[in-house]
Design a protein around this motif. Structure first.
Motif, PDB file in Angstrom:
ATOM      1  N   THR A  23       9.569   4.780   4.549  1.00  0.00           N
ATOM      2  CA  THR A  23       9.193   3.420   4.943  1.00  0.00           C
ATOM      3  C   THR A  23       9.470   3.243   6.430  1.00  0.00           C
ATOM      4  O   THR A  23      10.199   4.035   7.034  1.00  0.00           O
ATOM      5  CB  THR A  23       9.983   2.365   4.152  1.00  0.00           C
ATOM      6  N   ASN A  24       8.898   2.214   7.006  1.00  0.00           N
ATOM      7  CA  ASN A  24       9.162   1.873   8.401  1.00  0.00           C
ATOM      8  C   ASN A  24      10.422   1.030   8.451  1.00  0.00           C
ATOM      9  O   ASN A  24      10.396  -0.173   8.193  1.00  0.00           O
ATOM     10  CB  ASN A  24       7.985   1.111   9.002  1.00  0.00           C
ATOM     11  N   GLY A  25      11.554   1.671   8.747  1.00  0.00           N
ATOM     12  CA  GLY A  25      12.834   0.986   8.701  1.00  0.00           C
ATOM     13  C   GLY A  25      13.292   0.818   7.259  1.00  0.00           C
ATOM     14  O   GLY A  25      12.630   1.269   6.318  1.00  0.00           O
ATOM     15  N   ALA A  26      14.423   0.167   7.065  1.00  0.00           N
ATOM     16  CA  ALA A  26      14.935  -0.076   5.719  1.00  0.00           C
ATOM     17  C   ALA A  26      13.957  -0.957   4.955  1.00  0.00           C
ATOM     18  O   ALA A  26      13.401  -1.901   5.515  1.00  0.00           O
ATOM     19  CB  ALA A  26      16.304  -0.740   5.794  1.00  0.00           C
ATOM     20  N   PRO A  27      13.716  -0.666   3.686  1.00  0.00           N
ATOM     21  CA  PRO A  27      12.782  -1.483   2.912  1.00  0.00           C
ATOM     22  C   PRO A  27      13.216  -2.947   2.883  1.00  0.00           C
ATOM     23  O   PRO A  27      14.406  -3.252   2.814  1.00  0.00           O
ATOM     24  CB  PRO A  27      12.855  -0.871   1.514  1.00  0.00           C
TER      25      PRO A  27
ATOM     26  N   GLY B 267       1.116  15.067   4.215  1.00  0.00           N
ATOM     27  CA  GLY B 267       0.796  14.931   5.637  1.00  0.00           C
ATOM     28  C   GLY B 267      -0.029  13.691   5.914  1.00  0.00           C
ATOM     29  O   GLY B 267       0.218  12.976   6.892  1.00  0.00           O
ATOM     30  N   ASN B 268      -0.999  13.416   5.039  1.00  0.00           N
ATOM     31  CA  ASN B 268      -1.836  12.243   5.221  1.00  0.00           C
ATOM     32  C   ASN B 268      -1.057  10.951   5.013  1.00  0.00           C
ATOM     33  O   ASN B 268      -1.277   9.954   5.701  1.00  0.00           O
ATOM     34  CB  ASN B 268      -3.037  12.293   4.269  1.00  0.00           C
ATOM     35  N   GLY B 269      -0.135  10.963   4.040  1.00  0.00           N
ATOM     36  CA  GLY B 269       0.689   9.779   3.805  1.00  0.00           C
ATOM     37  C   GLY B 269       1.599   9.484   4.979  1.00  0.00           C
ATOM     38  O   GLY B 269       1.754   8.326   5.389  1.00  0.00           O
TER      39      GLY B 269
ATOM     40  N   GLY C 155       0.608   2.873  10.782  1.00  0.00           N
ATOM     41  CA  GLY C 155       0.698   1.502  10.274  1.00  0.00           C
ATOM     42  C   GLY C 155      -0.314   1.197   9.197  1.00  0.00           C
ATOM     43  O   GLY C 155      -0.608   0.026   8.915  1.00  0.00           O
ATOM     44  N   ALA C 156      -0.857   2.240   8.544  1.00  0.00           N
ATOM     45  CA  ALA C 156      -1.904   2.042   7.541  1.00  0.00           C
ATOM     46  C   ALA C 156      -1.359   2.021   6.110  1.00  0.00           C
ATOM     47  O   ALA C 156      -2.113   1.811   5.166  1.00  0.00           O
ATOM     48  CB  ALA C 156      -2.958   3.142   7.669  1.00  0.00           C
TER      49      ALA C 156
ATOM     50  N   LYS D  89       0.856  -1.191   0.000  1.00  0.00           N
ATOM     51  CA  LYS D  89       0.000   0.000   0.000  1.00  0.00           C
ATOM     52  C   LYS D  89       0.892   1.240   0.000  1.00  0.00           C
ATOM     53  O   LYS D  89       1.821   1.346   0.802  1.00  0.00           O
ATOM     54  CB  LYS D  89      -0.920  -0.003   1.213  1.00  0.00           C
ATOM     55  N   VAL D  90       0.607   2.159  -0.921  1.00  0.00           N
ATOM     56  CA  VAL D  90       1.363   3.404  -1.054  1.00  0.00           C
ATOM     57  C   VAL D  90       0.379   4.564  -0.937  1.00  0.00           C
ATOM     58  O   VAL D  90      -0.672   4.561  -1.590  1.00  0.00           O
ATOM     59  CB  VAL D  90       2.098   3.474  -2.408  1.00  0.00           C
ATOM     60  N   ASP D  91       0.724   5.563  -0.122  1.00  0.00           N
ATOM     61  CA  ASP D  91      -0.208   6.676   0.111  1.00  0.00           C
ATOM     62  C   ASP D  91       0.589   7.965   0.298  1.00  0.00           C
ATOM     63  O   ASP D  91       1.755   7.936   0.694  1.00  0.00           O
ATOM     64  CB  ASP D  91      -1.038   6.389   1.372  1.00  0.00           C
ATOM     65  N   GLY D  92      -0.038   9.116  -0.028  1.00  0.00           N
ATOM     66  CA  GLY D  92       0.616  10.386   0.282  1.00  0.00           C
ATOM     67  C   GLY D  92       0.551  11.429  -0.819  1.00  0.00           C
ATOM     68  O   GLY D  92      -0.491  11.644  -1.439  1.00  0.00           O
ATOM     69  N   SER D  93       1.672  12.047  -1.078  1.00  0.00           N
ATOM     70  CA  SER D  93       1.804  13.239  -1.910  1.00  0.00           C
ATOM     71  C   SER D  93       1.178  13.102  -3.296  1.00  0.00           C
ATOM     72  O   SER D  93       1.458  12.155  -4.037  1.00  0.00           O
ATOM     73  CB  SER D  93       3.289  13.567  -2.076  1.00  0.00           C
TER      74      SER D  93
END
Length: 267
Positions: free
Chosen positions: A234-238, A60-62, A69-70, A25-29
């Motif tokens: 990303t959360n930590g290294a991909p 900001g939303n991303g 964690g969404a 899932k990818v979200d944001g700009s």
């Protein structure tokens, strides 16, 4: 029979787990969105086992989605703020910044406008509501100021580089996406807006800033005064499927798609 049912259930569980491992899932700009859409289309074509959903609700939303964690990847047209990084840590999210492209935020006017260049000082005065008529800039008619909304990374970059931390005045018409800014400016001969370089087209006219044109070379060298990096977080290294997608974007083919989307590749 029970043993067979157990085997089938175990198989289905493994299959669903494997599917989850290959769903991203990818979200944001909305600025980074055109880049990611091209990259995702090419990547899924080469990797049909990987399912990727992409949505653009603003930087900001991303970033918020990543912290909550969404989402697996947050697209951002500005760097995360320290308060966001600190909040992420409280939720065991280690924000990892990845520069994926280079951009220039370009002031745009309607093609009917005779103006061809503007200064940073004039832009600030326009967006503070101090300049209200094009007559002050050698034109005619009232200025209709178009801005991105406050959840936008483009807005925050504009606020930092142009407004010098002053707020855009309340009379500005706020838009939820760069595409909406383009549409608004293209339909109003008195409008002034700003968009990422990838959103420039014949429906609006780009202005030079302090005599400098928004070219790929000037954006990359940061000679153009409203240049910036574009990011993924990303959360930590991909890892796993996420790493595969990120590596593809940063590689030669992905950076070619960055250029095709109208933005500036890293090299």
């Amino acid at each position: 029979m029970k043993k067979l049912i157990g085997i089938v259930a175990a198989f289905l569980l493994m299959a669903s787990t494997a599917l989850a491992d290959t769903t991203i899932k990818v979200d944001g700009s909305t600025t980074v969105l055109p880049i990611m859409q091209k990259v995702v289309e090419a990547y899924m074509k080469a990797h049909p086992d990987v399912k990727i959903s992409v949505s653009g609700g603003g930087s900001g939303n991303g970033i918020k989605a990543l912290i909550d964690g969404a989402t697996d990847i947050a697209m951002a047209s500005r760097a995360m703020e320290q308060k966001e990084i600190d909040l992420a840590k409280t939720k065991n999210v280690a924000a990892n910044q990845i520069v994926c492209a280079i951009d220039a935020i370009v002031p745009v006017v309607n093609p009917a406008n005779k103006l061809s260049e503007i200064t940073l000082a004039q832009l600030k005065d326009l967006y503070m509501g101090k300049i209200t008529t094009w007559k002050d800039l050698g034109g005619d008619g009232p200025v209709v100021v178009i801005s991105r909304d406050t959840s936008s990374g483009t807005y925050e970059t504009w606020e930092g580089l142009v407004m010098k931390k002053e707020r855009v005045f309340p009379g500005a018409l706020m838009q939820a996406s760069s595409g909406a800014v383009v549409q608004a400016v293209s339909k109003n001969k008195n409008a002034m807006g700003y968009v990422g370089i990838g959103y420039l087209d014949a429906s609006t006219k780009a202005l030079k800033v302090d005599g400098i044109e928004a070219t790929a070379e000037n954006a990359k060298s940061k000679k153009f005064p409203i240049s910036r990096d574009l990011y993924l977080y990303t959360n930590g290294a991909p890892a796993g499927a996420v790493k595969g997608l990120v590596d593809f974007l940063l590689g030669a083919e992905g950076q070619k798609l960055v250029k095709e989307a109208g933005f500036v590749p890293l090299n």
